[in-house]
Scaffold this active site. Structure first.
Site, PDB file in Angstrom:
ATOM      1  N   PHE A   1      -9.828   0.479  -4.714  1.00  0.00           N
ATOM      2  CA  PHE A   1      -9.119  -0.804  -4.633  1.00  0.00           C
ATOM      3  C   PHE A   1      -8.030  -0.794  -3.583  1.00  0.00           C
ATOM      4  O   PHE A   1      -7.774   0.220  -2.934  1.00  0.00           O
ATOM      5  CB  PHE A   1      -8.630  -1.252  -6.009  1.00  0.00           C
ATOM      6  CG  PHE A   1      -7.460  -0.489  -6.600  1.00  0.00           C
ATOM      7  CD1 PHE A   1      -6.803   0.544  -5.948  1.00  0.00           C
ATOM      8  CD2 PHE A   1      -7.005  -0.830  -7.863  1.00  0.00           C
ATOM      9  CE1 PHE A   1      -5.753   1.218  -6.511  1.00  0.00           C
ATOM     10  CE2 PHE A   1      -5.945  -0.161  -8.455  1.00  0.00           C
ATOM     11  CZ  PHE A   1      -5.321   0.862  -7.774  1.00  0.00           C
ATOM     12  N   GLU A   2      -7.398  -1.934  -3.388  1.00  0.00           N
ATOM     13  CA  GLU A   2      -6.377  -2.135  -2.362  1.00  0.00           C
ATOM     14  C   GLU A   2      -6.912  -1.829  -0.982  1.00  0.00           C
ATOM     15  O   GLU A   2      -6.198  -1.335  -0.123  1.00  0.00           O
ATOM     16  CB  GLU A   2      -5.168  -1.224  -2.646  1.00  0.00           C
ATOM     17  CG  GLU A   2      -4.308  -1.757  -3.767  1.00  0.00           C
ATOM     18  CD  GLU A   2      -2.845  -1.493  -3.527  1.00  0.00           C
ATOM     19  OE1 GLU A   2      -2.323  -1.980  -2.509  1.00  0.00           O
ATOM     20  OE2 GLU A   2      -2.243  -0.792  -4.343  1.00  0.00           O
ATOM     21  N   GLY A   3      -8.176  -2.107  -0.769  1.00  0.00           N
ATOM     22  CA  GLY A   3      -8.783  -1.778   0.512  1.00  0.00           C
ATOM     23  C   GLY A   3      -9.475  -0.442   0.401  1.00  0.00           C
ATOM     24  O   GLY A   3      -8.815   0.564   0.237  1.00  0.00           O
TER      25      GLY A   3
ATOM     26  N   ARG B   1       0.782  -1.231   0.000  1.00  0.00           N
ATOM     27  CA  ARG B   1       0.000   0.000   0.000  1.00  0.00           C
ATOM     28  C   ARG B   1       0.808   1.273   0.000  1.00  0.00           C
ATOM     29  O   ARG B   1       0.421   2.256  -0.602  1.00  0.00           O
ATOM     30  CB  ARG B   1      -0.901   0.036   1.230  1.00  0.00           C
ATOM     31  CG  ARG B   1      -2.035  -0.879   1.120  1.00  0.00           C
ATOM     32  CD  ARG B   1      -3.141  -0.503   2.052  1.00  0.00           C
ATOM     33  NE  ARG B   1      -4.162  -1.515   1.893  1.00  0.00           N
ATOM     34  CZ  ARG B   1      -4.402  -2.473   2.755  1.00  0.00           C
ATOM     35  NH1 ARG B   1      -3.723  -2.521   3.871  1.00  0.00           N
ATOM     36  NH2 ARG B   1      -5.330  -3.364   2.518  1.00  0.00           N
TER      37      ARG B   1
ATOM     38  N   LYS C   1      -2.030   5.185   2.115  1.00  0.00           N
ATOM     39  CA  LYS C   1      -2.972   4.885   1.045  1.00  0.00           C
ATOM     40  C   LYS C   1      -4.196   5.791   1.120  1.00  0.00           C
ATOM     41  O   LYS C   1      -4.606   6.394   0.129  1.00  0.00           O
ATOM     42  CB  LYS C   1      -3.383   3.408   1.131  1.00  0.00           C
ATOM     43  CG  LYS C   1      -4.096   2.898  -0.103  1.00  0.00           C
ATOM     44  CD  LYS C   1      -5.595   2.965   0.033  1.00  0.00           C
ATOM     45  CE  LYS C   1      -6.262   2.402  -1.227  1.00  0.00           C
ATOM     46  NZ  LYS C   1      -7.713   2.604  -1.234  1.00  0.00           N
TER      47      LYS C   1
END
Lengths: 649, 288
Positions: A438-440, A315, A396
């Site tokens: 995305f990516e959480g 992240r 992030k």
């Protein structure tokens, strides 16, 4: 554990013998940064930086001085930046990739030839073995094309990361070499129609065959980046696991390395997306795909942890990628602002426009400072592999939202021109939108940040409470001092604000940053007290108080940003980098702005706020399923005047 | 009775296998001759071509501090040609040379990443470097070519900061070697090189015997990117450090730069409607 006094290093002490061995090897096999510089970490501080903020502790040795590369690594990194920048300038046509929704084969091959498909794969497996810092630096350049950045990230930051961190020697030797050169492409298959943020609820199943030699994989995944072009997938599926203690049979997630050649794998057609259109995203179906048991990644039943470790590790680079985009946009937009004339003046002379550029620059400055600070902590940690998941999540969240707002502002500066497809701003805007998803998703990550921090604080406070009950005078005095002091904005000092003396002690902010550093220190003390208050008020129920947690997360993200910014500006002054006075101005301004935001949020947390009312409004609307208020023109029937004779027409 | 053929030092009995044996030895000899080029390539560190040049306020030169530098584009083309010769197995070793301050090592490293086998850095700093001219450089290159036993020197036709277009020619003269400048195509034929040169009138093809000096022009080839894996492998390659004095070259300046100025601001042009008007205007301005 007092935060000042006896643990401050004495002047002149450069190497602590029992840390010497630690200044050595990164997990990739390459030498760590600054082996000739001070070993900064006392093993008694076993937790990376941010979690300690929740208990009002600021471990200055972990963030001052700002991490830097030794000369050799820096030179080599600069050497690597050049060909990559040239490739992206000369051989990447982002507009075409966006229109065609495809990355041309020659461009993909060029990326593979450059070595960009195996940046963090260790040297012995044919990769470049780059450290997190170096990876973040190259990420600044690849981010110029969103589709390419996502393709590369899906391949190496998550696709093959599982093999790197959880694979055994045979799996690494078998798969990593071809993945590093790009001969095989990797993908990460976790998301399903019914399981996005809730990763533990996946339904794809892997059942052990009768002869126990392989698993049969059945299920479907959606929105898999590189799904259509990948040869190697990291697939997560539920397996039956017998609990060794209770004998119960449970369903637990297991991670598998699945090759497309195993058979039974079909990819759907590429999804037509708003942005990053050149990146291949599709559904992937598994029908009785045989997966040998040697391809289980980690342990059977240990897949969830593998997934979280993979996702947590990548992240932080969004900070440097985001900064790369915003910095480029500032340059392009400034050209417009300095040449366009309206009302007989150049746009750049108007304060509103100046504010926009300042806002973009401050955000880019904060993003990259946070990213490289996190990468530096990860690379230099003695013994390797610290748990920087909270820091990475903070980077992030901050970066995704900053990029979105900065791109929007840049487009705004260009006005109508920015809205036209001839200019790249609309493409940058569309590409940037995915960053928050995305990516959480940012919502989940905020909860993660706040809850992990609260749990850390809760555990420590439990200990403190025990000590208080036992009548430990030292702890009582410290608690009183902390609460009394922070009430007047004068809590304990954390040793990183230089009042007047700054004699080469690397663990302080430079005096020119005292303004910003003092604000940060005040916030640290405020947070320490606020955490205790919140835990006392809500107890375990704090898990459900999402609006409270959201504010706590935002406060701590801001504080981490302030830390990174102050540390980096300090380094600029001490090293005498060009334009360091501009950096000092930015750092102090950023701290003042963020402090103001934080104080507002502290106020909301401490006292009256609109949370309950807001939740009620939301619930009512969701219950009915639409907007509830009557239309503005609605009126009740006018009974009193019903017999009035209407005007004759 | 087998006739005996005397090939000078070789005495062989002719038989079917021996004929092939002789042919084989002859082609071995040729092969040996083929991969025998030791190539010396000069690479210069210059201000990057994309940078906007600014003149120093005292008009003594251009601003170089903090400005992006990279390898001279023509040196890249020269380096690429050398690497291609090596890939065709015509060259057995490539040596990259640069004269300049410590940062010149970065340029040599780029050359190593492109495919050079080793590097030589001739350290020249400060005022000596600012006053260095092609004559100094060519004396160093000539001595190096002799010391290193190179039989081919490839240079860029000119550097984008000096624009002198002299070093290649001077080096050849000092070595008393043939030269083929402005090369746009180089082919090896037996023991000489066939070079197509770009000249004002068109294209000229020349044959140069080895050893020789070639200078590379724009269309000779398209230089490759130094890939990241190659950059990392280049770390292990050696760069030898020397000083100009090691080659017996005296760096006393032979030229003095009196001033550096911006080019004059371009005057706006004028549009004319007819030839008569054009002639009238030319007469008025005193040109005709």
């Amino acid at each position: 554990m007092l935060s000042t006094g006896k643990l401050r290093p004495t002047l002149g002490l450069v190497r602590r013998p029992w840390c010497a061995a630690a200044a050595g090897i990164h997990s990739s096999g390459r030498r760590l940064h600054n082996p000739d510089e001070v070993d900064l970490f006392d093993f008694r501080y076993t937790t990376p930086f941010v979690k300690n903020l929740f208990v009002g502790k600021f471990i200055r040795e972990q963030v001052f001085p700002f991490p830097r590369l030794n000369q050799q690594d820096y030179d080599q990194l600069q050497q690597m930046v050049d060909p990559v920048e040239r490739f992206f300038k000369d051989d990447v046509d982002s507009a075409q990739i966006d229109t065609d929704a495809k990355i041309p084969a020659e461009t993909l091959q060029g990326l593979k030839d450059l070595g960009l498909f195996g940046m963090q794969v260790p040297l012995e497996y044919g990769g470049l073995g780059l450290s997190n810092t170096e990876y973040a630096r190259l990420g600044e350049i690849t981010a110029i094309d969103g589709a390419i950045a996502v393709t590369l990230a899906a391949h190496q930051a998550i696709g093959l990361k599982g093999i790197m961190i959880a694979g055994n020697a045979e799996q690494k030797a078998k798969y990593l070499p071809k993945l590093a050169t790009g001969e095989h492409v990797a993908a990460f298959a976790l998301t399903e129609p019914s399981s996005g943020s809730d990763a533990a609820s996946i339904q794809t199943r892997a059942t052990l065959s009768d002869n126990g030699k392989h698993f049969l994989l059945n299920g479907g995944k959606i929105w898999i980046s590189n799904g259509g072009i990948a040869d190697v997938f990291t697939v997560f599926a539920k397996t039956e696991v017998v609990d060794s203690k209770s004998g119960e049979v449970k369903d637990k997630v297991t991670a598998f390395i699945v090759e497309r050649s195993f058979g039974g794998i079909t990819s759907g057609k590429p999804e037509d997306k708003l942005g990053i259109r050149g990146s291949n995203t599709c559904t992937v179906h598994f029908e009785d795909t045989p997966v040998p048991i040697e391809n289980v990644l980690g342990e059977v039943g240990g897949g969830f942890k593998v997934a979280m470790n993979i996702l947590n590790g990548g992240r932080f680079s969004m900070g440097s990628s985001g900064a790369g985009i915003v910095k480029k946009l500032i340059e392009q937009t400034a050209e417009h602002a300095t040449t366009r004339t309206q009302f007989d003046r150049k746009l750049m002379e108007f304060p509103i426009i100046q504010e926009k550029f300042a806002e973009m620059a401050l955000r880019a400055y904060a993003m990259e400072s946070m990213a490289y600070l996190t990468a530096g902590i990860m690379d230099r940690w003695p013994g390797g592999s610290p748990d920087c998941s909270v820091e990475a999540a903070m980077v992030k969240v901050y970066s995704s939202e900053s990029v979105w707002s900065s791109v929007s502002e840049a487009l705004q500066v260009l006005g109508g021109l920015g809205y036209m497809k001839e200019y790249p701003y609309e493409r940058y805007l569309r590409d940037a939108r995915i960053l928050m998803i995305f990516e959480g998703t940012n919502e989940i990550l905020r909860m993660y940040i706040a809850l992990v921090g609260m749990k850390f604080a809760g555990d420590i406070l439990k200990e403190k409470l025990k000590e208080l009950k036992r009548g430990n005078i030292g702890v009582i005095l410290q608690t009183v001092r902390q609460r009394w002091g922070s009430g007047f904005g004068m809590g304990p000092s954390h040793g990183f604000v230089s009042e007047d003396r700054f004699i080469g002690d690397g663990f302080k902010a430079h005096p020119s940053l005292t303004a910003g550093a003092k604000l940060l220190e005040e916030n640290v003390n405020n947070l320490g007290t606020m955490t205790e208050t919140l835990l006392a008020r809500h107890g375990k129920g704090i898990v459900e108080e999402q609006l409270v947690l959201k504010r706590v997360a935002d406060i701590t993200i801001n504080m981490y940003a302030m830390t990174a910014v102050v540390s980096r500006a300090s380094k600029a002054v001490v090293m005498g980098l060009p334009n360091y006075d501009h950096e000092v101005l930015m750092a102090n301004t950023f701290c003042q702005k963020t402090y103001n935001e934080n104080m507002q949020m502290f106020h909301d947390l401490g006292g009256e706020n609109t949370d309950a009312a807001v939740q009620k409004i939301g619930k009512d609307i969701l219950k009915t399923g639409n907007y509830i208020a009557a239309h503005p023109l609605d009126r009740t029937h006018d009974f009193d005047n019903i017999d009035v004779v209407p005007p004759q027409r | 009775m087998w006739p005996i053929f005397d090939y000078g030092r070789f005495v062989s009995i002719i038989s079917s296998s021996d004929v092939y044996g002789v042919v084989w030895m002859r082609s071995l000899a040729q092969l040996h001759k083929m991969a025998n080029l030791r190539v010396l390539v000069g690479v210069k560190r210059v201000i990057d071509y994309a940078v906007k040049i600014r003149v120093k306020p005292d008009n003594s030169g251009v601003v170089t501090d903090g400005v992006k530098h990279s390898m001279n584009p023509f040196c890249e083309i020269a380096m690429e040609e050398a690497v291609r010769l090596k890939e065709k197995k015509l060259a057995k070793e490539i040596i990259a040379v640069s004269c300049g301050p410590a940062q010149a090592q970065e340029t040599i490293r780029t050359a190593l990443a492109m495919g050079a086998d080793r590097g030589i850095h001739v350290e020249v700093t400060g005022k000596e470097y600012e006053n260095m001219t092609p004559l100094h450089v060519s004396k160093i290159m000539a001595k190096l070519a002799q010391d290193q036993e190179a039989n081919l020197v490839i240079l860029g036709k000119q550097s984008i900061d000096g624009d002198n277009n002299q070093t290649g020619q001077m080096t050849a003269a000092l070595l008393d070697w043939p030269q083929a400048t402005f090369a746009s195509e180089v082919t090896k034929e037996n023991d000489h090189l066939k070079v197509v040169r770009e000249i004002d009138g068109g294209l000229e093809t020349v044959k140069v015997t080895l050893p020789a000096v070639i200078t590379a022009d724009l269309r000779l080839n398209e230089p490759r990117y130094a890939t990241l894996p190659n950059i990392m492998k280049a770390k292990k390659k050696k760069i030898a450090k020397h000083k100009a004095a090691d080659f017996g070259v005296d760096l006393t300046p032979t030229l003095e730069v009196v001033g550096v100025e911006d080019p004059p601001v371009r005057q706006a042009g004028q549009k004319v409607e007819s030839t008569e008007e054009l002639v009238a205007k030319l007469k008025d301005s005193g040109v005709v």
